[in-house]
Design an enzyme around this catalytic site. Structure first.
Site, PDB file in Angstrom:
ATOM      1  CB  SER A   1      -0.820   0.047   1.310  1.00  0.00           C
ATOM      2  OG  SER A   1      -2.293   1.222   0.473  1.00  0.00           O
TER       3      SER A   1
ATOM      4  CG  ASP B   1      -2.616   4.264  -1.690  1.00  0.00           C
ATOM      5  OD1 ASP B   1      -3.490   3.730  -2.526  1.00  0.00           O
ATOM      6  OD2 ASP B   1      -2.850   3.103  -0.428  1.00  0.00           O
TER       7      ASP B   1
ATOM      8  CG  ASP C   1      -5.728   0.115  -0.733  1.00  0.00           C
ATOM      9  OD1 ASP C   1      -5.333   1.259  -0.436  1.00  0.00           O
ATOM     10  OD2 ASP C   1      -6.002   0.070   0.637  1.00  0.00           O
TER      11      ASP C   1
ATOM     12  CG  ASP D   1      -2.485  -0.814  -2.679  1.00  0.00           C
ATOM     13  OD1 ASP D   1      -2.623   0.740  -1.788  1.00  0.00           O
ATOM     14  OD2 ASP D   1      -3.554  -1.323  -1.553  1.00  0.00           O
TER      15      ASP D   1
END
EC number: 5.4.2.10
Length: 448
Positions: free
Chosen positions: A100, A240, A244, A242
């Site tokens: 992340s 960010d 999400d 990833d």
């Protein structure tokens, strides 16, 4: 949280803590737990842009194939993309390789069940029990019973076409600045917003395996704020690593966080009859101004512990369709089974378009209270929370606030820290409250 699984899958420094050997076992045992009731199960795998992604993907794939699973590689894609495609492609499981918003040396592995939701505590415990066994007693298929691997790099486009149809009209006439954190949305987000006919300016769209989240993305929106002002953009959208999370920037260069985005969505969804049970789910870390703004608009709030998995659990329990965190995890459960930065961005721009209001005006309807968070290293988190002098200073400060502010003292989930957070009408008052409590915590149980 278990020995391997934290609040968001298995995480660690790649090749040191999260080794290829461990990734192989996670693939083998995780794949088995999620697919044991299916003959020739299908598992999909996505990853972000970290240099360690290829190494961990190879090991995971080998582990999954050894159980007889058919593996479909999606390549670089966002976490919500994997969640959506797991269900859309009728896969028995989905796996995302990402850490992340963490720095490049970290990586992680998280699973999604066939319904697109993250695993339950029970499923994680079952995988952990197999990981800790001294002998691997799982079946070992051979010959034609072994799993095979294929690539489905078109998966990203399938996901984009799905989220694109959640908005009512195109974004022509709007100038949108994007910061993709050199991560999973680097090619997806510019394509999506250009496809919706917006003028776009971009940064953080040149991943090289080493630069994910480095001074860019939702944890560093200052650069995007400069880009918005420089280009005269109507809005800035920062994701960010990833994809999400979403943090936005208004047309004046002001940062608009997850609380403000949730409020804007909640108000619009209520006005258009879409907000289920007239309720938003958030965590205890949301700003007091968020709750006061909801109250002023007769919207109910439901609080959970920190972590998007707890927000999701409460949303499922209560049948709610909007929830999230100040950090920018926004969950729109009518569409996707996890936090989704690009989907949240679409809804936010759509609201601007539908209301004909600039983001500064929409966000300005919520007044953020000044906030200060101080971490205190302690000898014992449990003792700190039971200490009478600490309890007394918290009680005294809360009495002085008289409802015009908020104190939150809680232990860190992963470190020997007590987090002391306050919100008050002015920064000066806020700082004074926090430092009074911090001094007592340090005197009673401080580790330094």
């Amino acid at each position: 949280m278990g020995k391997y699984f934290g609040t968001d899958g298995v995480r660690g420094v790649a090749n040191k803590e999260l080794t290829p050997e461990l990734a192989f076992k996670i693939g083998r045992f995780g794949g088995y737990v999620l697919t044991k009731d299916t003959d020739r199960p299908k598992v999909i795998i996505g990853r972000d842009t970290r240099v360690s992604g290829h190494m961990l993907e190879g090991a995971l794939v080998a582990g999954l194939l050894s159980t007889g699973a058919e593996v479909m590689r999606l390549g670089v894609i966002s976490t919500p993309g994997v969640a959506y495609l797991t269900k859309a492609l009728d896969a028995q499981a989905g796996v995302m390789i990402s850490a992340s918003h963490n720095p490049v040396q970290d990586n992680g592995i998280k699973f999604f069940g066939s319904d697109g939701f993250k695993l339950t505590d029970e499923q994680e415990a079952e995988i952990e029990a197999l990981l800790d066994k001294e002998v691997d007693e799982l079946p070992r298929p051979t010959g034609t019973n072994l799993g095979q691997v294929s690539d489905y790099f078109e998966g990203g486009q399938k996901y984009l076409q799905y989220i694109k149809q959640t908005v009512e009209e195109d974004f022509s006439g709007l100038h949108i600045a994007l910061d993709c954190a050199h991560g999973a949305t680097s090619s997806l987000a510019p394509y999506l917003f250009a496809d919706l006919e917006a003028d776009i300016s971009t940064m953080g769209t040149s991943p090289n395996g080493m630069n994910i989240n480095e001074g860019v993305g939702s944890t560093h929106p200052e650069g995007l704020a400069e880009l918005v002002k420089e280009k005269g953009a109507d809005i800035g959208l920062a994701f960010d690593g990833d994809g999400d999370r979403l943090i936005a920037v208004d047309e004046k260069g002001n940062i608009v966080d997850g609380d403000q985005i949730m409020f804007i969505c909640a108000k619009y969804m209520k006005e258009t009859g879409q907000l289920k049970h007239n309720t938003v789910v958030s965590t205890v870390m949301s700003n007091l101004g968020f709750y006061k703004a909801l109250e002023a608009n007769n919207i109910t709030s439901d609080k959970t512990a920190v972590g998007d998995r707890y927000v999701m659990e409460e949303m499922k329990r209560g049948g709610y369709n909007l929830g999230g965190e100040q950090s920018g995890h926004i969950i729109l459960l009518d569409y996707i089974t996890t936090g989704d930065g690009m989907l949240s961005a679409l809804q936010l721009v759509n609201i601007m378009k539908m209301t004909k209001k600039p983001l500064s005006e929409l966000a300005g309807e919520m007044t953020k209270f000044p906030q200060l968070l101080v971490n205190v290293r302690v000898t014992d988190k449990k003792l700190a929370l039971e200490n009478e002098k600490i309890k007394e200073i918290i009680r005294v400060v809360e009495e002085e606030m008289n409802g015009d502010g908020r104190i939150l003292v809680r232990p860190s989930g992963t470190e020997p820290l007590i987090r002391v957070m306050a919100e008050a009408p002015t920064q000066e008052v806020c700082d004074a409250y926090v430092h009074r409590i911090v001094e007592v915590v340090k005197a009673e149980v401080g580790a330094e």
